[in-house]
Scaffold this motif. Structure first.
Motif, PDB file in Angstrom:
ATOM      1  N   VAL A 669      85.535 107.869  52.032  1.00  0.00           N
ATOM      2  CA  VAL A 669      84.317 107.849  51.223  1.00  0.00           C
ATOM      3  C   VAL A 669      84.628 107.360  49.817  1.00  0.00           C
ATOM      4  O   VAL A 669      85.755 107.469  49.325  1.00  0.00           O
ATOM      5  N   TYR A 670      83.599 106.825  49.183  1.00  0.00           N
ATOM      6  CA  TYR A 670      83.725 106.385  47.804  1.00  0.00           C
ATOM      7  C   TYR A 670      83.817 107.585  46.875  1.00  0.00           C
ATOM      8  O   TYR A 670      83.277 108.659  47.158  1.00  0.00           O
ATOM      9  N   LEU A 671      84.496 107.410  45.771  1.00  0.00           N
ATOM     10  CA  LEU A 671      84.493 108.416  44.722  1.00  0.00           C
ATOM     11  C   LEU A 671      83.134 108.436  44.041  1.00  0.00           C
ATOM     12  O   LEU A 671      82.471 107.399  43.916  1.00  0.00           O
ATOM     13  N   GLY A 672      82.729 109.613  43.600  1.00  0.00           N
ATOM     14  CA  GLY A 672      81.404 109.766  43.022  1.00  0.00           C
ATOM     15  C   GLY A 672      81.300 109.257  41.596  1.00  0.00           C
ATOM     16  O   GLY A 672      82.274 108.794  40.983  1.00  0.00           O
ATOM     17  N   GLY A 673      80.111 109.378  41.054  1.00  0.00           N
ATOM     18  CA  GLY A 673      79.833 108.864  39.720  1.00  0.00           C
ATOM     19  C   GLY A 673      80.578 109.583  38.615  1.00  0.00           C
ATOM     20  O   GLY A 673      80.759 109.027  37.530  1.00  0.00           O
ATOM     21  N   GLU A 674      81.019 110.817  38.886  1.00  0.00           N
ATOM     22  CA  GLU A 674      81.770 111.535  37.863  1.00  0.00           C
ATOM     23  C   GLU A 674      83.145 110.925  37.651  1.00  0.00           C
ATOM     24  O   GLU A 674      83.839 111.231  36.675  1.00  0.00           O
ATOM     25  N   ARG A 675      83.553 110.041  38.565  1.00  0.00           N
ATOM     26  CA  ARG A 675      84.838 109.361  38.449  1.00  0.00           C
ATOM     27  C   ARG A 675      84.668 107.853  38.247  1.00  0.00           C
ATOM     28  O   ARG A 675      85.377 107.260  37.426  1.00  0.00           O
ATOM     29  N   ILE A 676      83.774 107.260  39.007  1.00  0.00           N
ATOM     30  CA  ILE A 676      83.652 105.804  38.995  1.00  0.00           C
ATOM     31  C   ILE A 676      82.356 105.398  38.303  1.00  0.00           C
ATOM     32  O   ILE A 676      81.262 105.781  38.723  1.00  0.00           O
ATOM     33  N   SER A 677      82.486 104.624  37.258  1.00  0.00           N
ATOM     34  CA  SER A 677      81.317 104.188  36.494  1.00  0.00           C
ATOM     35  C   SER A 677      80.779 102.873  37.039  1.00  0.00           C
ATOM     36  O   SER A 677      81.505 102.117  37.697  1.00  0.00           O
ATOM     37  N   PRO A 678      79.513 102.562  36.776  1.00  0.00           N
ATOM     38  CA  PRO A 678      78.962 101.269  37.182  1.00  0.00           C
ATOM     39  C   PRO A 678      79.539 100.150  36.317  1.00  0.00           C
ATOM     40  O   PRO A 678      80.168 100.413  35.290  1.00  0.00           O
ATOM     41  N   PRO A 679      79.360  98.892  36.721  1.00  0.00           N
ATOM     42  CA  PRO A 679      79.835  97.783  35.886  1.00  0.00           C
ATOM     43  C   PRO A 679      79.234  97.855  34.487  1.00  0.00           C
ATOM     44  O   PRO A 679      78.095  98.295  34.300  1.00  0.00           O
ATOM     45  N   LYS A 680      80.020  97.405  33.509  1.00  0.00           N
ATOM     46  CA  LYS A 680      79.570  97.469  32.117  1.00  0.00           C
ATOM     47  C   LYS A 680      79.780  96.116  31.448  1.00  0.00           C
ATOM     48  O   LYS A 680      80.844  95.515  31.563  1.00  0.00           O
ATOM     49  N   TYR A 681      78.745  95.655  30.746  1.00  0.00           N
ATOM     50  CA  TYR A 681      78.798  94.408  29.986  1.00  0.00           C
ATOM     51  C   TYR A 681      78.598  94.748  28.509  1.00  0.00           C
ATOM     52  O   TYR A 681      77.745  95.571  28.165  1.00  0.00           O
ATOM     53  N   THR A 682      79.340  94.119  27.652  1.00  0.00           N
ATOM     54  CA  THR A 682      79.082  94.269  26.217  1.00  0.00           C
ATOM     55  C   THR A 682      79.183  92.913  25.552  1.00  0.00           C
ATOM     56  O   THR A 682      79.855  92.001  26.047  1.00  0.00           O
ATOM     57  N   ALA A 683      78.520  92.781  24.418  1.00  0.00           N
ATOM     58  CA  ALA A 683      78.599  91.559  23.627  1.00  0.00           C
ATOM     59  C   ALA A 683      78.310  91.907  22.172  1.00  0.00           C
ATOM     60  O   ALA A 683      77.648  92.910  21.873  1.00  0.00           O
ATOM     61  N   TYR A 684      78.819  91.099  21.270  1.00  0.00           N
ATOM     62  CA  TYR A 684      78.544  91.309  19.851  1.00  0.00           C
ATOM     63  C   TYR A 684      78.444  89.961  19.141  1.00  0.00           C
ATOM     64  O   TYR A 684      78.970  88.940  19.608  1.00  0.00           O
ATOM     65  N   LEU A 685      77.761  89.978  18.024  1.00  0.00           N
ATOM     66  CA  LEU A 685      77.657  88.814  17.144  1.00  0.00           C
ATOM     67  C   LEU A 685      77.719  89.311  15.705  1.00  0.00           C
ATOM     68  O   LEU A 685      76.912  90.157  15.304  1.00  0.00           O
TER      69      LEU A 685
END
Length: 786
Positions: A669-685
């Motif tokens: 089974v997959y590890l739950g959300g308390e361990r594995i986070s969703p993909p994350k995008y960041t950007a700055y200007l």
């Protein structure tokens, strides 16, 4: 006397001849804007000669033999630089050295990766550094350091917008949080409120080492976050920095206005230097995008925060220093609101309603850190050495819970005392091979418990003694090939006295699910031997590859196992320690004004630390785990006054339920959300005008989709298994230099007033945390530096 005259004459001529062969180096250290960098350290490699620049950035080193020399120049907030200088007989050689700055700290000197100062481009693993400049930019938007790190660090799970960083893992595993190398985390009973350990105005730099690291021992299974505290920046006796600020909601300002004041004094006088600071912040009501008050559980609305910081330093010689540091931090919520729990299945958010609060204020009751450090350079065999003695005590109080019989509040109390000692000795094998050996030992006594505020014991005292010698080798071949490797031995002993489990209530049935029974205590012992090795090749700036293997060690969350005990002896509880194997490979590319870094990783462990609720009881799953992912980071200096950048991070993990060394079976089974986070995008200007008098910073954080689990028999999702719907957050800040000493700042958090549930609220599926994220809010401040 006459017979001795020829000897005196010869000696005089010899002295003149020797003096004639000596020369000097003078110069000036400046930043990219050609402004002076005062009080930079200038050291002549291979000698005991060194000095510091004056307030005009000038320096001079005299009485040097002729020949080629190497100057090493470092300064707080700048990247280190080495300069080759040719000293001529009887002449002065003049140089001008330009030190580079970078918002993301891409060229900084860091200490967290190897415990001794080194340039970040010498490290064969992924490290993120937040410079003081980056921290100040984000302080214009939010003073919550959890949010600052979430928006800046690839691989760190999204912020829940609260005082708790529970579920905010680093590459899918728990990380060790430190202040100047002193541990703040409580891995024996991980309350996950360690990231808010001090006020961000007391921080000079934040260093994040990602992936299991053996060099710091227990708790660093996913990496570490090290807050490096302030140091004096001016040679004069008294300098100051005063910050006044105001915050509030842009959706509904009623009762939302908060205030902040921070005062910093620092200076140097001869061999003595100091930093003294104090900060106080009071927040108003925090509101979501609909203008509703956010619920108080782990809330930061209506919170009073205090921070006092003192650092005193004395340089016995240019290369021997004694430093004393003390920090006190408190952040307690004082509110008249109580939670009105919502319903995850129906999408009904948890709200805050006026009511009588039970118990005492939740939050950090107190966190105290005391650290004495004696350090020096150019000791035996030209070694660098450090000896630290520290004390840390923290009490973190949680919200009122009906899970206890008659209700109650728990608190994690931890007291740590420790000694850390190390030495780093350089070596050279001919002209092409050089390096250093770092060796030492750590001793830590950690006493952690989780009682209720009223005195009832939920988790008994766990008294841990941790002894750990270590050695690290770093070798550079032909200036470009860097090899690092090391070993650390962990010996851990935990003593637990006999205790009685606490009577608790099943939240589903309202019945007593644990009547309380006696558990025999005893000793838990662990021995672990951890290795690490890494390789980096810096020959071509266009492609600088690196790879590493490192093991991390954690005693897991022993406390949560003890409080959930269903046996009468702790020897029957599965409390085995976890050893994590972290494999990492990446590269850095520098193409003119573009810097790009890509890295992939795999993390495995024979034992797991994830858990699930069964009949209201948290049970730890000790099955093997494998986590993998990758990160990409790009920064572009498009124009002299325009910088842009972006990051992407992805992580995934599974449990080998049938324990057959495979992770793709139907039982796995997959590890739950308390361990594995969703993909994350960041950007700055970042954009500046009028010679940096006016500056703008635009920041974007996007959270992607993750859907790995099926609904349960009741038609909803189990704890930790809820799907994540994407959301995007945009922050904007501007800063204007009113006068030479005064700057005005304004920041807007959640500029577009995104109406969203944070990732943690979505995957947890429990009404206790099913609250919306913070709506649009402003932060106005004025900074005066004298």
């Amino acid at each position: 006397m006459l017979k001795a005259l020829p000897l005196y004459v010869c000696f005089m001529f010899l002295s003149v001849a020797v003096w004639a062969q000596q020369g000097s180096i003078s110069g000036r250290v400046v930043n990219p804007n050609k402004e002076a960098v005062p009080y930079a350290s200038v050291f002549l490699k291979g000698t005991n000669s060194g000095t510091a620049t004056n307030d005009q950035g000038e320096f001079k080193i005299e009485n040097l033999k002729s020949g080629p020399k190497q100057l090493s120049i470092t300064a707080v907030g700048y990247g280190a630089k080495t300069v080759d200088v040719q000293v001529a007989e009887g002449e002065n050689t003049s140089v001008t050295v330009t030190l580079s700055t970078n918002q993301q700290g891409l060229n900084e000197v860091v200490v967290s990766a190897s415990r001794v100062p080194e340039n970040i481009d010498k490290i064969p693993s992924s490290v993120t550094v937040l410079s003081r400049e980056a921290i100040e930019q984000d302080l214009m938007i939010s003073t919550n350091v959890i949010d600052i790190l979430s928006n800046r660090v690839p691989g760190l799970a999204p912020s829940g917008g609260t005082s708790s960083n529970w579920g905010q893992t680093l590459r899918g595993r728990a990380m060790l949080v430190m202040i100047d190398g002193v541990p703040q985390s409580t891995p024996l009973r991980n309350g996950a409120v360690d990231m808010r350990a001090l006020d961000p105005d007391a921080i000079e730099q934040i260093e994040v080492v990602k992936g299991a690291t053996a060099i710091y021992g227990n708790g660093a299974a996913g990496g570490l976050i090290n807050y490096i505290t302030r140091t004096p920046r001016q040679q004069k006796l008294l300098s100051s920095r005063t910050t006044l600020g105001m915050t509030g909601s842009l959706v509904d300002s009623d009762n939302s206005i908060g205030a902040r004041v921070s005062q910093l004094f620092y200076g140097k006088s001869g061999k003595f230097d100091y930093v003294v600071s104090g900060a106080y912040e009071q927040t108003g009501e925090w509101k979501d995008a609909e203008g509703d008050v956010l619920p108080p559980d782990y809330g930061l609305g209506e919170t009073d925060s205090y921070n006092g910081f003192v650092k005193l330093g004395y340089d016995f010689t240019p290369f021997k220093r004694l430093q004393l540091t003390y920090n006190y931090y408190s952040s307690e919520q004082k509110t008249n609101y109580v939670p009105l729990y919502g319903n995850y299945r129906e999408g009904q958010k948890t709200r805050a309603v006026l009511g009588q609060t039970l118990g005492v204020p939740q939050g950090v009751r107190s966190n105290q850190n005391l650290n004495a450090r004696f350090s020096g350079d150019h000791a035996f065999l030209d070694s660098h050495y450090e000896v630290d003695a520290y004390y840390q005590a923290v009490d973190n109080v949680f919200f009122w819970s009906t899970s206890f019989e008659f209700g109650g509040q728990s608190m994690v109390s931890s007291e740590k005392k420790g000694i850390r000692a190390l030495a780093s000795t350089p070596f050279a094998l001919g002209a092409a091979v050089n390096g250093d050996i770092t060796y030492g030992f750590d001793v830590l006594n950690d006493i952690t418990s989780q009682p209720l505020v009223d005195g009832r014991v939920w988790v008994p005292e766990m008294n841990m003694l941790n002894l750990a010698p270590f050695v690290q080798l770093k070798t550079t071949v032909a200036e470009d090939l860097i090899l690092k490797g090391g070993f650390r031995a962990e010996k851990v002993n935990i003593e637990v006295e006999d205790y009685t489990t606490l009577r608790t209530v099943n939240p589903s049935t309202g019945q007593i699910d644990n009547p309380g029974f006696n558990v025999k205590g005893g000793e838990l012992g662990y021995n672990a031997y951890l290795f690490n090795v890494g390789l980096r090749y810096n020959k071509l700036p266009i492609f600088t590859p690196y790879a590493s293997f490192s093991q991390g060690f954690s005693v897991a969350d022993v406390g949560v196992m003890l409080r959930s005990a269903r046996v009468d002896d702790i020897s029957k509880i599965s409390t085995e320690a976890i050893v994590v194997n972290n494999y990492e490979a990446g590269f850095v590319s520098q193409l003119g004004k573009l810097r790009f870094e890509g890295v992939g990783f795999i993390s495995t462990s024979e034992l797991g630390s994830s858990g699930q609720y069964k009949d209201g009881v948290f049970v730890v799953m000790r099955t093997p785990e494998r986590i993998h992912g990758f990160e990409a980071i790009a920064d572009v200096h498009l124009l002299e006054n325009l910088n842009v950048g972006a990051t992407y991070s992805y992580v995934e993990g599974k449990m080998d339920v049938n324990q057959n060394d495979q992770f793709d079976d139907t039982e796995d089974v997959y590890l739950g959300g308390e361990r594995i986070s969703p993909p994350k995008y960041t950007a700055y200007l970042n954009y500046s005008l009028l010679k940096n008098q006016l500056m703008f910073n635009l920041q974007y954080t996007g959270i992607g989709k993750r859907d790995r689990f099926d609904r349960n028999e009741s038609g909803t999702y189990n704890f930790y298994q809820g799907p994540i719907d994407p959301y995007q957050l945009v922050n904007l800040s501007a800063s204007y230099q009113l006068t030479k000493n005064t700057r005005f700042n304004i920041g807007i958090e959640n500029l577009l007033n995104e109406d969203y549930f944070p990732a943690r609220a979505q995957w947890f599926t429990s009404p206790t945390m099913y609250n919306k994220g913070k709506g649009a809010a402003f932060n106005v401040s004025m900074v005066v530096e004298l």
